[in-house]
Design a protein around this motif. Structure first.
Motif, short mmCIF file in Angstrom:
data_model
loop_
_atom_site.label_atom_id
_atom_site.label_comp_id
_atom_site.label_asym_id
_atom_site.label_seq_id
_atom_site.Cartn_x
_atom_site.Cartn_y
_atom_site.Cartn_z
N PRO A 176 0.47 -0.83 0.09
CA PRO A 176 -0.03 -0.01 -0.01
C PRO A 176 0.92 1.03 -0.45
O PRO A 176 0.29 2.37 -0.76
N ALA A 177 1.88 0.92 0.67
CA ALA A 177 2.70 2.46 0.77
C ALA A 177 3.05 2.74 -0.83
O ALA A 177 3.94 4.44 -1.08
N SER A 178 3.12 1.78 -1.96
CA SER A 178 3.96 2.11 -3.24
C SER A 178 2.68 3.30 -3.64
O SER A 178 2.70 4.01 -4.36
N LEU A 179 1.39 3.79 -3.13
CA LEU A 179 0.57 4.16 -3.95
C LEU A 179 0.45 5.96 -2.58
O LEU A 179 0.17 6.78 -2.84
N SER A 180 1.47 5.85 -1.71
CA SER A 180 1.88 7.31 -0.75
C SER A 180 2.40 8.31 -1.83
O SER A 180 1.68 9.80 -0.82
N ALA A 181 2.24 8.71 -3.13
CA ALA A 181 3.59 9.27 -3.51
C ALA A 181 2.65 9.07 -5.57
O ALA A 181 3.43 8.06 -5.50
N PRO A 182 2.31 10.48 -5.93
CA PRO A 182 2.10 10.54 -7.31
C PRO A 182 3.28 9.16 -8.00
O PRO A 182 4.30 9.59 -7.82
N PHE A 183 3.34 7.83 -9.02
CA PHE A 183 4.42 7.82 -9.63
C PHE A 183 4.93 8.63 -10.76
O PHE A 183 6.37 8.92 -11.38
N LEU A 184 4.02 9.58 -11.26
CA LEU A 184 4.46 10.77 -12.54
C LEU A 184 3.50 11.96 -12.25
O LEU A 184 2.45 11.71 -12.23
N THR A 185 4.20 13.29 -12.48
CA THR A 185 3.10 14.25 -12.85
C THR A 185 3.37 14.69 -14.33
O THR A 185 4.33 14.59 -14.51
N VAL A 186 2.49 14.40 -15.11
CA VAL A 186 2.55 15.02 -16.43
C VAL A 186 3.13 16.63 -16.20
O VAL A 186 2.99 16.95 -15.39
N PRO A 187 4.22 17.08 -17.52
CA PRO A 187 4.48 18.33 -17.36
C PRO A 187 3.14 19.76 -17.33
O PRO A 187 2.06 19.93 -17.40
N SER A 188 3.69 20.73 -16.63
CA SER A 188 2.80 21.89 -16.18
C SER A 188 2.61 22.79 -17.55
O SER A 188 2.41 22.48 -18.88
N GLY A 189 0.65 22.54 -17.51
CA GLY A 189 0.06 22.96 -18.40
C GLY A 189 -0.15 21.63 -19.09
O GLY A 189 -1.21 22.67 -20.35
N GLN A 190 -0.52 20.83 -18.64
CA GLN A 190 -0.77 19.51 -19.74
C GLN A 190 -1.98 18.40 -18.99
O GLN A 190 -1.70 18.66 -17.75
N TYR A 191 -3.20 18.56 -19.22
CA TYR A 191 -3.81 17.42 -18.33
C TYR A 191 -3.75 16.17 -19.81
O TYR A 191 -3.86 16.45 -20.19
N PHE A 192 -4.74 14.95 -18.37
CA PHE A 192 -4.85 13.86 -18.56
C PHE A 192 -6.04 13.90 -20.21
O PHE A 192 -7.24 14.60 -20.06
N TYR A 193 -6.20 13.37 -21.05
CA TYR A 193 -7.28 13.24 -21.91
C TYR A 193 -7.84 11.75 -22.81
O TYR A 193 -6.39 11.40 -22.70
N GLY A 194 -8.42 11.53 -22.59
CA GLY A 194 -9.19 10.71 -23.00
C GLY A 194 -9.12 9.29 -22.10
O GLY A 194 -9.88 9.75 -21.40
N SER A 195 -8.32 8.33 -22.72
CA SER A 195 -8.68 7.23 -21.57
C SER A 195 -7.12 6.98 -21.19
O SER A 195 -6.47 6.39 -20.49
N ALA A 196 -6.09 7.94 -21.05
CA ALA A 196 -5.34 8.66 -20.11
C ALA A 196 -3.97 8.46 -19.97
O ALA A 196 -2.83 8.73 -20.47
N VAL A 197 -3.97 6.55 -19.95
CA VAL A 197 -2.65 5.43 -20.44
C VAL A 197 -2.88 4.78 -20.26
O VAL A 197 -3.69 4.43 -20.23
N ARG A 198 -1.64 3.43 -21.43
CA ARG A 198 -2.00 2.55 -21.87
C ARG A 198 -0.21 1.64 -21.88
O ARG A 198 0.12 3.10 -21.81
N TYR A 199 0.23 0.77 -21.44
CA TYR A 199 0.88 0.20 -20.82
C TYR A 199 1.64 -0.03 -22.66
O TYR A 199 0.41 -1.42 -22.62
N ASN A 200 2.92 -0.25 -23.41
CA ASN A 200 3.22 -0.95 -23.77
C ASN A 200 4.41 -1.78 -23.95
O ASN A 200 5.48 -1.09 -23.78
N ALA A 201 3.82 -2.42 -24.25
CA ALA A 201 4.60 -3.82 -23.42
C ALA A 201 5.94 -4.29 -24.35
O ALA A 201 7.07 -4.72 -23.97
N THR A 202 6.28 -3.81 -25.75
CA THR A 202 7.36 -3.22 -26.87
C THR A 202 8.32 -2.79 -26.51
O THR A 202 9.24 -3.60 -26.49
N ARG A 203 8.22 -1.60 -25.61
CA ARG A 203 8.83 -0.04 -24.94
C ARG A 203 9.03 -0.43 -23.52
O ARG A 203 9.64 0.58 -23.08
N ASN A 204 7.78 -1.36 -22.66
CA ASN A 204 8.43 -1.37 -21.43
C ASN A 204 8.06 0.58 -21.04
O ASN A 204 8.52 0.50 -20.28
N GLU A 205 6.81 0.79 -21.52
CA GLU A 205 6.54 2.16 -21.50
C GLU A 205 5.25 2.08 -21.20
O GLU A 205 4.08 1.77 -21.66
#
Length: 383
Positions: free
Chosen positions: A308-337
């Motif tokens: 549970p401690a892994s949720l104590s802080a964000p893993f990442l924050t997008v650059p200032s002035g940008q906001y999630f859109y659509g489905s926001a995030v997906r994992y790309n296994a080919t590039r581990n991204e």
């Protein structure tokens, strides 16, 4: 989603109609620029076709142009837009008032679903040439598709879940027991898990689509870790479902989860997994017609199961002035991204589109694809 900031007038319509602001200019060049790399003109030859890259669903601009798929090539690090149109001259993915919101690859085909009066369209996964379509979806509001076996699939819609025969494809009878809006679906073991507005997650028996369990919790889904666990977001928690026993456990999140059930506002959930961890975007929410509108957000959290401690802080924050859109995030296994989608307005009224590619282990930003125009990137689809 195509949104404008017009909450006082009609909250649940803001995501749909932003695109009416002006026509796509794409910097006036028809070019898709890639920061610190290359650019490719629309209609250019596509190296290696589509076998070595990924697709991005674009919603389209309301009343101006249709949604379509774009393609990122690993071979060239270039992006080509509107590849469905390029491979299918004279065809489209519905009227310009529809919204391409969902796509997935199953059994050698790409299945696309356009809501607000659009069709379900199947194409060959390598050539993107259309192989069939269902022109008229239930209530003119289809959402997502899941393949079940070599001959069967399911379509979720604003009024429930429908059988799909993959031969054609063709629309079949409605699944009993789900009468309200249904969205994302996941096949796991002997069950198809369905996210619904009224009952949260519903597990259907694969054999006959009878209801095995209504969980009564679930706002967004789905992700799956390597141990087979099915993950959804619900209220203030990440919910783990055992796909064999259907037993449930929860871990508290540091934010309230959101859902996209307002009129015309559905999109696929903002969570994903790299197999060992679950990543979830913290989104914002406001009331709309018939439900909530999900929008914006800047922070992505990573949960390591059992920690549970892994949720104590964000893993990442997008650059200032940008906001999630659509489905926001997906994992790309080919590039581990982690591929994160952003616009520069939290409600989506922006023509500054970016795909941010982060290292899934370190959260280092490795690459940014940036282009202008009212295209509204919504969901990456990986081969």
């Amino acid at each position: 989603m195509k949104s404008i900031k017009c909450l006082a007038l009609a909250a649940s319509l803001l995501i749909l109609f932003a695109a009416c602001k002006k026509e796509n200019t794409d910097s006036g060049l028809g070019l898709i620029t890639k920061e610190n790399a290359n650019a490719v003109h629309a209609g250019a030859a596509l190296p290696g076709k589509y076998q070595n890259g990924f697709l991005m669903v674009h919603e389209g601009q309301y009343g101006v142009n249709n949604g379509d798929l774009w393609y990122y090539s690993y071979d060239s690090n270039k992006v080509a837009k509107d590849i469905y149109k390029a491979e299918n001259p004279g065809k489209n993915l519905g009227p310009t008032t529809s919204t391409l919101q969902f796509a997935t690859i199953y059994n050698g085909k790409v299945y696309m679903v356009a809501k607000v009066g659009g069709p379900l369209v199947a194409t060959d996964a390598n050539s993107l040439v259309e192989t069939g379509r269902i022109a008229n979806l239930p209530q003119s509001e289809g959402y997502a598709f899941v393949g079940v076996d070599a001959s069967r699939g399911l379509l979720s819609a604003v009024d429930g879940v429908y059988r799909i025969s993959l031969s054609g494809p063709s629309l079949g009878a409605k699944v009993a027991g789900i009468s309200g809006p249904a969205g994302d679906m996941l096949l796991a073991g002997n069950y198809v898990f369905v996210m619904t507005k009224d009952d949260g997650v519903v597990a259907l028996n694969v054999s006959d689509y009878s209801i095995a369990k209504k969980f009564g919790i679930g706002d967004a889904g789905f992700a799956r870790t390597n141990d087979g666990t099915v993950w959804v977001a619900g209220k203030d928690s990440l919910v783990a479902i055992n796909p064999a026993s259907l037993a449930v456990s929860r871990v508290k999140l540091p934010f309230a989860t959101t859902n996209p059930w307002a009129y015309l506002s559905w999109r696929s959930g903002s969570l994903t997994s790299d197999g060992s961890s679950v990543f979830i975007a913290a989104r914002q929410s406001t009331a709309g017609i018939g439900g909530n509108i999900e929008y914006g957000g800047t922070q992505l959290y990573r949960y390591v199961p059992g920690n549970p401690a892994s949720l104590s802080a964000p893993f990442l924050t997008v650059p200032s002035g940008q906001y999630f859109y659509g489905s926001a995030v997906r994992y790309n296994a080919t590039r581990n991204e982690l591929l994160v989608i952003t616009l520069t307005d939290q409600f989506g009224a922006s023509n500054d589109n970016r795909w941010l590619m982060y290292d899934a282990n370190t959260a280092a930003l490795k690459e940014t694809v940036r282009y202008t125009g009212y295209y509204f990137p919504a969901l990456p689809v990986f081969y």
